[in-house]
Design an enzyme around this catalytic site. Structure first.
Site, PDB file in Angstrom:
ATOM      1  N   GLY A  21       0.674  -1.312   0.180  1.00  0.00           N
ATOM      2  CA  GLY A  21       0.013  -0.001  -0.174  1.00  0.00           C
ATOM      3  C   GLY A  21       0.809   1.378  -0.033  1.00  0.00           C
ATOM      4  O   GLY A  21       0.480   2.348   0.434  1.00  0.00           O
ATOM      5  N   ASN A  23       1.453   3.033  -2.470  1.00  0.00           N
ATOM      6  CA  ASN A  23       0.940   3.724  -3.646  1.00  0.00           C
ATOM      7  C   ASN A  23      -0.234   4.558  -2.830  1.00  0.00           C
ATOM      8  O   ASN A  23      -0.745   5.545  -3.029  1.00  0.00           O
ATOM      9  CB  ASN A  23       0.543   3.239  -4.753  1.00  0.00           C
ATOM     10  CG  ASN A  23       1.587   3.227  -5.872  1.00  0.00           C
ATOM     11  OD1 ASN A  23       2.068   4.251  -6.496  1.00  0.00           O
ATOM     12  ND2 ASN A  23       2.419   2.221  -6.107  1.00  0.00           N
ATOM     13  N   ARG A  75     -16.786 -15.010  -7.396  1.00  0.00           N
ATOM     14  CA  ARG A  75     -16.246 -13.596  -7.521  1.00  0.00           C
ATOM     15  C   ARG A  75     -17.377 -12.686  -7.907  1.00  0.00           C
ATOM     16  O   ARG A  75     -17.096 -11.699  -7.203  1.00  0.00           O
ATOM     17  CB  ARG A  75     -15.324 -13.654  -8.828  1.00  0.00           C
ATOM     18  CG  ARG A  75     -14.387 -12.354  -8.868  1.00  0.00           C
ATOM     19  CD  ARG A  75     -13.860 -12.141 -10.417  1.00  0.00           C
ATOM     20  NE  ARG A  75     -13.140 -13.412 -10.789  1.00  0.00           N
ATOM     21  CZ  ARG A  75     -11.697 -13.679 -10.507  1.00  0.00           C
ATOM     22  NH1 ARG A  75     -11.101 -12.422 -10.303  1.00  0.00           N
ATOM     23  NH2 ARG A  75     -11.165 -14.770 -10.776  1.00  0.00           N
ATOM     24  N   MET A 100      -4.515  -7.472  -6.354  1.00  0.00           N
ATOM     25  CA  MET A 100      -3.829  -8.856  -7.169  1.00  0.00           C
ATOM     26  C   MET A 100      -5.198  -9.646  -7.687  1.00  0.00           C
ATOM     27  O   MET A 100      -4.797 -10.943  -7.615  1.00  0.00           O
ATOM     28  CB  MET A 100      -2.858  -9.394  -6.087  1.00  0.00           C
ATOM     29  CG  MET A 100      -1.697  -8.498  -5.704  1.00  0.00           C
ATOM     30  SD  MET A 100      -0.818  -7.851  -7.153  1.00  0.00           S
ATOM     31  CE  MET A 100       0.061  -9.287  -7.536  1.00  0.00           C
ATOM     32  N   ARG A 101      -6.132  -9.152  -8.008  1.00  0.00           N
ATOM     33  CA  ARG A 101      -7.296  -9.760  -8.431  1.00  0.00           C
ATOM     34  C   ARG A 101      -7.638  -9.382  -9.977  1.00  0.00           C
ATOM     35  O   ARG A 101      -7.862  -7.951  -9.968  1.00  0.00           O
ATOM     36  CB  ARG A 101      -8.401  -9.839  -7.384  1.00  0.00           C
ATOM     37  CG  ARG A 101      -8.255 -10.539  -6.159  1.00  0.00           C
ATOM     38  CD  ARG A 101      -9.178 -10.768  -5.370  1.00  0.00           C
ATOM     39  NE  ARG A 101      -8.573 -11.767  -4.274  1.00  0.00           N
ATOM     40  CZ  ARG A 101      -8.743 -13.120  -4.330  1.00  0.00           C
ATOM     41  NH1 ARG A 101      -9.280 -13.823  -5.679  1.00  0.00           N
ATOM     42  NH2 ARG A 101      -8.120 -13.640  -3.580  1.00  0.00           N
ATOM     43  N   LEU A 102      -8.149 -10.293 -10.643  1.00  0.00           N
ATOM     44  CA  LEU A 102      -8.955  -9.733 -11.883  1.00  0.00           C
ATOM     45  C   LEU A 102     -10.215  -9.035 -11.422  1.00  0.00           C
ATOM     46  O   LEU A 102     -10.832  -9.639 -10.633  1.00  0.00           O
ATOM     47  CB  LEU A 102      -9.140 -11.022 -12.591  1.00  0.00           C
ATOM     48  CG  LEU A 102      -7.981 -11.615 -13.371  1.00  0.00           C
ATOM     49  CD1 LEU A 102      -8.198 -13.045 -14.320  1.00  0.00           C
ATOM     50  CD2 LEU A 102      -7.239 -10.707 -14.220  1.00  0.00           C
ATOM     51  N   HIS A 119       0.641   0.184 -13.210  1.00  0.00           N
ATOM     52  CA  HIS A 119       1.336  -0.937 -13.833  1.00  0.00           C
ATOM     53  C   HIS A 119       2.761  -0.575 -13.517  1.00  0.00           C
ATOM     54  O   HIS A 119       3.137   0.370 -14.171  1.00  0.00           O
ATOM     55  CB  HIS A 119       0.970  -1.509 -14.980  1.00  0.00           C
ATOM     56  CG  HIS A 119       1.514  -2.690 -15.290  1.00  0.00           C
ATOM     57  ND1 HIS A 119       1.181  -4.075 -14.740  1.00  0.00           N
ATOM     58  CD2 HIS A 119       2.279  -3.004 -16.123  1.00  0.00           C
ATOM     59  CE1 HIS A 119       1.958  -4.787 -15.283  1.00  0.00           C
ATOM     60  NE2 HIS A 119       2.692  -4.495 -16.208  1.00  0.00           N
TER      61      HIS A 119
HETATM   62  C1  GRF Z   1       2.724  -1.353  -7.524  1.00  0.00           C
HETATM   63  O1  GRF Z   1       4.337  -1.290  -7.984  1.00  0.00           O
HETATM   64  C2  GRF Z   1       1.810  -1.222  -8.766  1.00  0.00           C
HETATM   65  O2  GRF Z   1       2.453  -0.848  -9.888  1.00  0.00           O
HETATM   66  C3  GRF Z   1       1.835  -2.597  -8.973  1.00  0.00           C
HETATM   67  O3  GRF Z   1       1.629  -3.408  -7.538  1.00  0.00           O
HETATM   68  C4  GRF Z   1       2.660  -2.378  -6.764  1.00  0.00           C
HETATM   69  C5  GRF Z   1       1.860  -2.091  -5.418  1.00  0.00           C
HETATM   70  O4  GRF Z   1       2.769  -1.529  -4.468  1.00  0.00           O
HETATM   71  N1  GRF Z   1       0.344  -2.695  -9.566  1.00  0.00           N
HETATM   72  P1  GRF Z   1       2.431  -0.910  -3.190  1.00  0.00           P
HETATM   73  O5  GRF Z   1       1.317  -1.860  -2.663  1.00  0.00           O
HETATM   74  O6  GRF Z   1       1.671   0.367  -3.745  1.00  0.00           O
HETATM   75  O7  GRF Z   1       3.485  -0.668  -2.490  1.00  0.00           O
END
Ligand code: GRF
Length: 213
Positions: A21, A23, A75, A100-102, A119
């Site tokens: 987390g 981000n 889902r 991490m899920r579709l 991404h």
């Molecule tokens: C990031 O690098 C993002 O690009 C990818 O998953 C990572 C998440 O990192 N989709 P964080 O959980 O925000 O540290």
């Protein structure tokens, strides 16, 4: 902050995340740092109640919907519940940041054009899992980060913003990930701000960003 934005209710955002987390935190802090924020993080949606991002949400006083997919029959069932939570909280934009899920049509259809993902590669190169490992393996000299709209495919939606990071000879996945994340922590808040200020529109595959004024 544009003048047009002043006095407007901030756009309410839900961040979806499954892991650390960083981000999520960068986004919360960056939006809170503004005097008149164009947007606010109103909800964390997390499929791993033990994940570090859940602790961060608590520390930052962001409401969270934590759920375990195994407690739902399908889902579709948990995505329907998520949609209900989003509606209840008045969410106008979804940010996938390490979710991490579709996501399927239950979520994508009602939020198309209002759901973005970050991404860690320059798409369309290296979609899917372990983008940083894929880039190192391939031997590219530059990689980076992409923010794009979610269209239900694997990291395939229209691209909003990208930033390049050079790959160094001595890079490991960890060292490269650190530099990419530092870039992500700026690129994602910038992209969110542009959307919240109404500067971003989609024309089929192309995203137009209106800068200035
Ligand atoms: C990031 O690098 C993002 O690009 C990818 O998953 C990572 C998440 O990192 N989709 P964080 O959980 O925000 O540290």
């Amino acid at each position: 902050m544009s003048q047009v934005q002043e006095g407007r209710t901030p756009l309410k955002i839900a961040v979806f995340a499954s892991g650390s987390g960083s981000n999520f935190q960068a986004l919360v802090e960056s939006l809170r740092a503004s005097n008149a924020p164009a947007a606010e993080i109103a909800l964390l949606v997390c499929d791993k109640p033990q994940a570090k991002v859940a602790e961060r949400a608590e520390r930052l006083s962001v409401p969270a919907f934590l759920f375990s997919p195994k407690n739902y029959p399908s889902r579709e069932a948990y995505e329907k519940e998520i949609v209900a939570k989003l509606e209840e909280a008045g969410i106008g934009l979804i940010v996938l940041a390490g979710y991490m899920r579709l996501v399927t049509d239950t979520l994508v259809a009602p939020y198309y054009g209002r759901m973005i993902n970050i991404h860690p590669a320059i798409l369309p190169s290296f979609p899917g899992l372990n983008a940083i490992g894929q880039a190192l393996e391939h031997g590219v000299k530059v990689t980076g980060a992409t923010v794009h709209f979610v269209d239900g495919g694997m990291d395939s939606g229209p691209i909003i913003a990208q930033r390049v990071v050079e790959v160094r000879e001595e890079d490991t996945e960890d060292s490269l990930a650190k530099r990419i994340q530092a870039v992500e922590h700026e690129l994602l808040p910038q992209s969110v701000r542009l959307i919240a200020e109404g500067r971003v529109s989609i024309d089929k595959r192309k995203v137009n960003v209106r800068l200035g004024d």
